[in-house]
Design a protein around this motif. Structure first.
Motif, PDB file in Angstrom:
ATOM      1  N   HIS A   1      99.548  14.823  24.555  1.00 49.30           N
ATOM      2  CA  HIS A   1     100.851  14.164  24.687  1.00 49.30           C
ATOM      3  C   HIS A   1     101.038  13.153  23.561  1.00 49.30           C
ATOM      4  O   HIS A   1     100.085  12.547  23.083  1.00 49.30           O
ATOM      5  CB  HIS A   1     100.957  13.439  26.033  1.00 49.30           C
ATOM      6  CG  HIS A   1     101.291  14.339  27.183  1.00 49.30           C
ATOM      7  ND1 HIS A   1     102.515  14.955  27.325  1.00 49.30           N
ATOM      8  CD2 HIS A   1     100.551  14.715  28.253  1.00 49.30           C
ATOM      9  CE1 HIS A   1     102.520  15.664  28.429  1.00 49.30           C
ATOM     10  NE2 HIS A   1     101.341  15.549  29.021  1.00 49.30           N
ATOM     11  N   ARG A   2     102.284  12.970  23.172  1.00 53.38           N
ATOM     12  CA  ARG A   2     102.617  12.001  22.119  1.00 53.38           C
ATOM     13  C   ARG A   2     103.367  10.798  22.680  1.00 53.38           C
ATOM     14  O   ARG A   2     104.009  10.061  21.943  1.00 53.38           O
ATOM     15  CB  ARG A   2     103.432  12.681  21.027  1.00 53.38           C
ATOM     16  CG  ARG A   2     102.654  13.765  20.318  1.00 53.38           C
ATOM     17  CD  ARG A   2     103.467  14.324  19.174  1.00 53.38           C
ATOM     18  NE  ARG A   2     102.794  15.401  18.521  1.00 53.38           N
ATOM     19  CZ  ARG A   2     101.933  15.252  17.516  1.00 53.38           C
ATOM     20  NH1 ARG A   2     101.640  14.054  17.084  1.00 53.38           N
ATOM     21  NH2 ARG A   2     101.377  16.304  16.963  1.00 53.38           N
ATOM     22  N   GLY A   3     103.296  10.629  23.986  1.00 51.68           N
ATOM     23  CA  GLY A   3     103.923   9.496  24.656  1.00 51.68           C
ATOM     24  C   GLY A   3     103.140   9.165  25.908  1.00 51.68           C
ATOM     25  O   GLY A   3     102.231   9.900  26.317  1.00 51.68           O
ATOM     26  N   ASN A   4     103.500   8.058  26.529  1.00 53.49           N
ATOM     27  CA  ASN A   4     102.832   7.640  27.761  1.00 53.49           C
ATOM     28  C   ASN A   4     102.930   8.745  28.812  1.00 53.49           C
ATOM     29  O   ASN A   4     103.987   9.338  28.999  1.00 53.49           O
ATOM     30  CB  ASN A   4     103.473   6.370  28.310  1.00 53.49           C
ATOM     31  CG  ASN A   4     103.357   5.211  27.357  1.00 53.49           C
ATOM     32  OD1 ASN A   4     102.566   5.230  26.423  1.00 53.49           O
ATOM     33  ND2 ASN A   4     104.157   4.189  27.584  1.00 53.49           N
ATOM     34  N   VAL A   5     101.839   9.001  29.520  1.00 51.60           N
ATOM     35  CA  VAL A   5     101.834   9.994  30.586  1.00 51.60           C
ATOM     36  C   VAL A   5     102.355   9.326  31.856  1.00 51.60           C
ATOM     37  O   VAL A   5     101.786   8.342  32.324  1.00 51.60           O
ATOM     38  CB  VAL A   5     100.426  10.584  30.793  1.00 51.60           C
ATOM     39  CG1 VAL A   5     100.419  11.552  31.961  1.00 51.60           C
ATOM     40  CG2 VAL A   5      99.948  11.271  29.513  1.00 51.60           C
ATOM     41  N   THR A   6     103.450   9.850  32.386  1.00 50.12           N
ATOM     42  CA  THR A   6     104.140   9.214  33.501  1.00 50.12           C
ATOM     43  C   THR A   6     103.890   9.877  34.847  1.00 50.12           C
ATOM     44  O   THR A   6     104.130   9.272  35.886  1.00 50.12           O
ATOM     45  CB  THR A   6     105.655   9.214  33.249  1.00 50.12           C
ATOM     46  OG1 THR A   6     106.069  10.561  32.990  1.00 50.12           O
ATOM     47  CG2 THR A   6     106.013   8.333  32.065  1.00 50.12           C
ATOM     48  N   CYS A   7     103.439  11.138  34.852  1.00 53.65           N
ATOM     49  CA  CYS A   7     103.212  11.829  36.121  1.00 53.65           C
ATOM     50  C   CYS A   7     102.181  12.938  35.948  1.00 53.65           C
ATOM     51  O   CYS A   7     102.111  13.567  34.889  1.00 53.65           O
ATOM     52  CB  CYS A   7     104.517  12.391  36.689  1.00 53.65           C
ATOM     53  SG  CYS A   7     105.535  13.320  35.533  1.00 53.65           S
TER      54      CYS A   7
ATOM     55  N   ASP B   1      97.953   5.476  27.126  1.00 51.82           N
ATOM     56  CA  ASP B   1      97.315   5.806  25.843  1.00 51.82           C
ATOM     57  C   ASP B   1      97.531   7.285  25.494  1.00 51.82           C
ATOM     58  O   ASP B   1      96.883   7.818  24.613  1.00 51.82           O
ATOM     59  CB  ASP B   1      95.824   5.465  25.853  1.00 51.82           C
ATOM     60  CG  ASP B   1      95.008   6.324  26.798  1.00 51.82           C
ATOM     61  OD1 ASP B   1      95.569   7.225  27.455  1.00 51.82           O
ATOM     62  OD2 ASP B   1      93.791   6.100  26.896  1.00 51.82           O
ATOM     63  N   HIS B   2      98.453   7.958  26.218  1.00 50.21           N
ATOM     64  CA  HIS B   2      98.880   9.339  25.979  1.00 50.21           C
ATOM     65  C   HIS B   2      97.866  10.368  26.469  1.00 50.21           C
ATOM     66  O   HIS B   2      97.983  11.544  26.116  1.00 50.21           O
ATOM     67  CB  HIS B   2      99.183   9.592  24.497  1.00 50.21           C
ATOM     68  CG  HIS B   2     100.120   8.604  23.884  1.00 50.21           C
ATOM     69  ND1 HIS B   2     100.493   8.674  22.569  1.00 50.21           N
ATOM     70  CD2 HIS B   2     100.777   7.520  24.385  1.00 50.21           C
ATOM     71  CE1 HIS B   2     101.323   7.674  22.280  1.00 50.21           C
ATOM     72  NE2 HIS B   2     101.504   6.968  23.381  1.00 50.21           N
ATOM     73  N   THR B   3      96.883   9.987  27.277  1.00 53.49           N
ATOM     74  CA  THR B   3      95.872  10.927  27.751  1.00 53.49           C
ATOM     75  C   THR B   3      95.942  11.115  29.263  1.00 53.49           C
ATOM     76  O   THR B   3      96.498  10.290  29.987  1.00 53.49           O
ATOM     77  CB  THR B   3      94.446  10.465  27.399  1.00 53.49           C
ATOM     78  OG1 THR B   3      94.161   9.251  28.100  1.00 53.49           O
ATOM     79  CG2 THR B   3      94.268  10.263  25.901  1.00 53.49           C
TER      80      THR B   3
ATOM     81  N   GLY C   1      86.835   3.137  31.215  1.00 50.11           N
ATOM     82  CA  GLY C   1      87.083   3.859  29.983  1.00 50.11           C
ATOM     83  C   GLY C   1      88.546   3.931  29.612  1.00 50.11           C
ATOM     84  O   GLY C   1      88.894   4.502  28.594  1.00 50.11           O
ATOM     85  N   HIS C   2      89.389   3.352  30.427  1.00 50.91           N
ATOM     86  CA  HIS C   2      90.814   3.349  30.129  1.00 50.91           C
ATOM     87  C   HIS C   2      91.085   2.459  28.921  1.00 50.91           C
ATOM     88  O   HIS C   2      90.546   1.377  28.809  1.00 50.91           O
ATOM     89  CB  HIS C   2      91.608   2.805  31.315  1.00 50.91           C
ATOM     90  CG  HIS C   2      91.287   3.489  32.609  1.00 50.91           C
ATOM     91  ND1 HIS C   2      91.510   4.815  32.812  1.00 50.91           N
ATOM     92  CD2 HIS C   2      90.761   3.023  33.766  1.00 50.91           C
ATOM     93  CE1 HIS C   2      91.139   5.130  34.032  1.00 50.91           C
ATOM     94  NE2 HIS C   2      90.673   4.067  34.633  1.00 50.91           N
ATOM     95  N   ARG C   3      91.954   2.937  28.034  1.00 51.64           N
ATOM     96  CA  ARG C   3      92.324   2.142  26.873  1.00 51.64           C
ATOM     97  C   ARG C   3      93.680   1.473  27.054  1.00 51.64           C
ATOM     98  O   ARG C   3      94.106   0.701  26.210  1.00 51.64           O
ATOM     99  CB  ARG C   3      92.347   3.018  25.630  1.00 51.64           C
ATOM    100  CG  ARG C   3      90.980   3.553  25.254  1.00 51.64           C
ATOM    101  CD  ARG C   3      90.994   4.262  23.917  1.00 51.64           C
ATOM    102  NE  ARG C   3      92.146   5.099  23.717  1.00 51.64           N
ATOM    103  CZ  ARG C   3      92.111   6.410  23.538  1.00 51.64           C
ATOM    104  NH1 ARG C   3      90.977   7.050  23.558  1.00 51.64           N
ATOM    105  NH2 ARG C   3      93.212   7.085  23.346  1.00 51.64           N
TER     106      ARG C   3
END
Length: 135
Positions: free
Chosen positions: A50-56, A30-32, A7-9
Motif C-alpha cells: 500500500h502507498r497510504g495508511n491502511v484503514t481497514c 506506516d502503509h503495512t 514492532g509497529h512504526r
C-alpha cells in the motif's frame, strides 16, 4: 495480558481476527498490514505494498485477507504465504471499510466518496458500484 504486539512504526488503524482465531491482522499508518500468529512462535508476517495508511482489514471465510487504504486500493492477500492475490482499483477516495459475504466470494468496500463497490473475489473484478443518494 496474553501477548504484547511490538514492532509497529506508526499508529494502528484497524484489526480483525481470522475466523479460526489463529491469526490477528492489523493495519497501520506506516502503509503495512501485519498478520500475527496467535497459536505459535512462528514468525509474524508483514504485508507491504500500500502507498497510504491502511484503514481497514477483513478476513474471509475462505481464509483470504483484504486490506483497504488511503491510496484508494484494496489488496486481497493469501495471509499464509503473504502473496498478493488481487489488487482492486476503482475507488476515487480512500477506502474506509469492507466486509466479505458469508461464502467469502464477494467483497463490499466503502469509499469516503459515498460509494460502495461489490467485488467478485474469484475473478478480482468489480461487479457493481452503488452510490449514496442524499435527498
Amino acid at each position: 495480558m496474553l501477548r504484547v504486539f511490538s514492532g509497529h512504526r506508526d499508529a494502528i488503524q484497524t484489526c480483525d481476527f481470522s475466523l479460526d482465531a489463529h491469526c490477528l491482522a492489523t493495519g497501520f499508518w506506516d502503509h503495512t498490514v501485519r498478520v500475527w500468529n496467535l497459536q505459535s512462535d512462528i514468525q509474524d508476517r508483514i504485508l507491504e505494498g500500500h502507498r497510504g495508511n491502511v484503514t481497514c482489514v477483513c478476513f474471509s471465510t475462505l481464509g483470504m485477507l483484504a486490506s483497504g487504504s488511503w491510496d484508494r486500493s484494496v489488496w486481497i492477500w493469501d495471509p499464509r504465504s503473504g502473496m498478493l492475490v488481487f489488487l482492486l482499483k476503482g475507488h476515487v477516495c480512500w477506502v474506509k471499510c469492507m466486509s466479505f459475504s458469508g461464502n467469502g466470494l464477494l467483497l463490499a468496500t466503502a469509499g469516503y466518496s459515498e460509494t460502495v463497490k461489490v467485488w467478485n473475489c474469484e475473478m478480482g473484478e468489480c461487479l457493481e458500484t452503488l452510490e449514496v443518494t442524499i435527498f
